[in-house]
Every structure is written in structure tokens, then in C-alpha cells.
Scaffold this motif. Structure first.
Motif, PDB file in Angstrom:
ATOM      1  N   ASP A 190     -93.712  -3.090  92.620  1.00 57.90           N
ATOM      2  CA  ASP A 190     -94.411  -3.058  91.336  1.00 57.90           C
ATOM      3  C   ASP A 190     -93.496  -3.526  90.215  1.00 57.90           C
ATOM      4  OD1 ASP A 190     -92.789  -0.893  90.612  1.00 57.90           O
ATOM      5  OD2 ASP A 190     -94.439   0.510  90.339  1.00 57.90           O
ATOM      6  N   SER A 191     -93.998  -3.487  88.993  1.00 55.79           N
ATOM      7  CA  SER A 191     -93.231  -3.989  87.850  1.00 55.79           C
ATOM      8  C   SER A 191     -91.964  -3.182  87.605  1.00 55.79           C
ATOM      9  CB  SER A 191     -94.100  -4.009  86.595  1.00 55.79           C
ATOM     10  OG  SER A 191     -94.545  -2.700  86.281  1.00 55.79           O
ATOM     11  N   GLN A 192     -91.985  -1.903  87.904  1.00 54.54           N
ATOM     12  CA  GLN A 192     -90.782  -1.081  87.723  1.00 54.54           C
ATOM     13  C   GLN A 192     -89.699  -1.475  88.724  1.00 54.54           C
ATOM     14  OE1 GLN A 192     -90.225   1.334  85.289  1.00 54.54           O
ATOM     15  NE2 GLN A 192     -92.056   0.381  84.451  1.00 54.54           N
TER      16      GLN A 192
ATOM     17  N   LEU B  63     -89.449  -4.429  90.067  1.00 46.29           N
ATOM     18  CA  LEU B  63     -89.009  -5.742  89.612  1.00 46.29           C
ATOM     19  C   LEU B  63     -88.024  -5.608  88.451  1.00 46.29           C
ATOM     20  CD1 LEU B  63     -89.400  -8.725  90.183  1.00 46.29           C
ATOM     21  CD2 LEU B  63     -91.304  -8.704  88.573  1.00 46.29           C
ATOM     22  N   ALA B  64     -88.267  -4.666  87.553  1.00 43.05           N
ATOM     23  CA  ALA B  64     -87.358  -4.443  86.425  1.00 43.05           C
ATOM     24  C   ALA B  64     -85.971  -4.007  86.906  1.00 43.05           C
ATOM     25  CB  ALA B  64     -87.945  -3.398  85.476  1.00 43.05           C
TER      26      ALA B  64
ATOM     27  N   LEU C 111     -96.089 -11.978  93.123  1.00 42.36           N
ATOM     28  CA  LEU C 111     -95.575 -11.284  91.947  1.00 42.36           C
ATOM     29  C   LEU C 111     -94.416 -12.066  91.321  1.00 42.36           C
ATOM     30  CD1 LEU C 111     -95.455  -8.763  90.083  1.00 42.36           C
ATOM     31  CD2 LEU C 111     -93.849  -7.780  91.757  1.00 42.36           C
TER      32      LEU C 111
ATOM     33  N   THR D 165     -94.814 -13.663  87.469  1.00 43.03           N
ATOM     34  CA  THR D 165     -93.895 -13.184  86.437  1.00 43.03           C
ATOM     35  C   THR D 165     -92.785 -14.190  86.116  1.00 43.03           C
ATOM     36  OG1 THR D 165     -92.539 -12.087  88.116  1.00 43.03           O
ATOM     37  CG2 THR D 165     -94.279 -10.763  87.039  1.00 43.03           C
TER      38      THR D 165
END
Length: 128
Positions: A57-59, A61-62, A90, A94
């Protein structure tokens, strides 16, 4: 299943970090710790092998982007390897595939992940 990360030291200046399972908000800590430990150990190259990751998820990925920035600031690099189709999507959506080196299972970064400034033609035939 409790999230886990396997770490393999491949040389004095390189380490492979292999998260297993889903990498999301509730399971970030093992990955974050492994990436931080690699940085603290002073390795030049960190390879994050996503071959056993079903979901990112985006977290997650961060966390990977932050580790990438830290490695670059120290003269090293972070490479993503073996992303699944969903993770690849993804990375494309992004634009992370333009920032971080991504390798397929064969170890090639190939035309699937164009570097900044390159044009991608949607009508061109697929390369094998």
C-alpha cells in the motif's frame, strides 16, 4: 500470518531485504527496521526483493521511498526486485518506477520501467 522480513547479506556492501506477505500500514515495522538496520550497517546497495509480497500500500511505498532517499544521500542505492503485477501497477501509477531502479525476475530493468525523459509508445509491439 505475522509479517516478516528475511535479510541476506550478499557481500560487504550489499544486502537483500525480502518482505513476506502484505506490506501495509499494519505490517510496516519489520520492513522499516530491516531497511534502517541495513543503512546503519553502512551497506552501499539495498535490494528489496518483492517476490513474496502480495500487496503493497501507499504506506509501504512511503517506507521504501524514504529508504531510497537515505541511500542516495549517502551515495548508495536501493533497488526493487521481482514486483508482482499489482505492485508493478502501483509503481507505474505513482511514477516510482521512474525514481527507483526496478528489476524483473530475470534481473533486467528493461523497457517496462522507462527512465525519466524516455517516451513509451503504447502501440509498439511487446519485446520478449
Amino acid at each position: 500470518m505475522y509479517p516478516s522480513v528475511r535479510v541476506e547479506v550478499t557481500g560487504r556492501q550489499a544486502v537483500v531485504v525480502r518482505p513476506v506477505g502484505d506490506v501495509d500500514y499494519s505490517s510496516l515495522e519489520p520492513l522499516r527496521e530491516a531497511l534502517l538496520d541495513a543503512r546503519i550497517a553502512g551497506v552501499r546497495d539495498i535490494i528489496v526483493d518483492l517476490g513474496e509480497v502480495g500487496f503493497l500500500d501507499s504506506q509501504g511505498l512511503a517506507v521504501i521511498l524514504f529508504a531510497h532517499q537515505r541511500q542516495r544521500s549517502l551515495g548508495g542505492r536501493l533497488i526493487l526486485r521481482n514486483p508482482s503485477e499489482d505492485v508493478t501497477r502501483l509503481l507505474r501509477v505513482t511514477n516510482v518506477a521512474h525514481i527507483i531502479d526496478v528489476e524483473s525476475a530475470s534481473g533486467q530493468s528493461g523497457p517496462t520501467f522507462p527512465r525519466g525523459g524516455e517516451q513509451v509508445s503504447r502501440s509498439s509491439p511487446a519485446r520478449g
